[in-house]
Design a protein around this motif. Structure first.
Motif: not given
Length: 209
Positions: A113-122, A124-125, A158-161
């Motif tokens: 797993p890695l974290q990436y910013p969603t663009g909504e404040g702080a 992450t996803a 690949l996103s977890a979504l």
């Protein structure tokens, strides 16, 4: 022909196929699949399909199969679907459901797993990449280690979504489809790929690899 790549890859993974199609005079494009989620990715590919003049054969590898299954449902110019060692999900299924039913898949323990910013404040996803040390064995075991080390270094996470997001109405219920089943698929799993292709009524070609 529109070629949609899967997870951990990019459009260049189709390079050798593109060369052969272009040599036959076939118009071809291999867009960048965003790899952010089935609804996001299928909306993007649907938009691209709608801007291609004339009839389109949509071809997908691996995770890309889930994308074209959704993207082609409302794409009036798509005349057929080709699934290359790919997901062929039915309505309401998640990729996690499908993966859990495969005895041949070995990729899940190799995901990191890695974290990436969603663009909504702080906020992450989560996204996943394949552990580079395991990339050759689980993702491309029939390629030289030198080549797979490059693929591991340039892989697109690949996103977890997509693992949790239910698929929509599948395009394969109204379009003719073909499927390539690879004998040694360790990502989706040969057993799962074959089962999904048979369920979709696809014309199946078996290959070693």
């Amino acid at each position: 022909v529109v070629l949609v790549h899967g997870a951990f890859a990019d459009g260049s993974s189709w390079n050798e196929v593109i060369k052969r199609l272009q040599a036959e005079g076939v118009q071809v494009t291999a867009p960048a699949n965003p790899l952010r989620g089935i609804s996001i990715d299928s909306a993007y590919i649907n938009s691209l399909l709608g801007q291609v003049p004339g009839p389109v054969l949509a071809v997908a590898h691996s995770y890309g199969g889930a994308v074209i299954t959704n993207a082609a449902t409302n794409a009036n110019n798509v005349v057929g679907l080709v699934y290359v060692a790919a997901f062929v999900p039915d309505e309401g299924e998640t990729l996690a459901d499908i993966a859990s039913n495969s005895k041949d898949s070995v990729v899940t323990p190799a995901l990191r797993p890695l974290q990436y910013p969603t663009g909504e404040g702080a906020e992450t996803a989560v996204e996943f990449r394949i552990d580079p040390a395991e990339f050759h064995d689980v993702f491309a075991a029939d390629l030289p280690a030198e080549q797979t080390s490059l693929m591991a270094a340039t892989q697109r996470p690949l996103s977890a979504l997509p693992f949790e997001e239910p698929t929509g109405v599948p395009a394969w219920k109204k379009l003719p489809s073909w499927a390539v089943v690879a004998s040694g698929d360790k990502v989706i799993g040969t057993d799962a790929v074959r089962s999904m292709a048979e369920r979709a009524g696809a014309t199946i070609t078996d290959v070693e690899g």
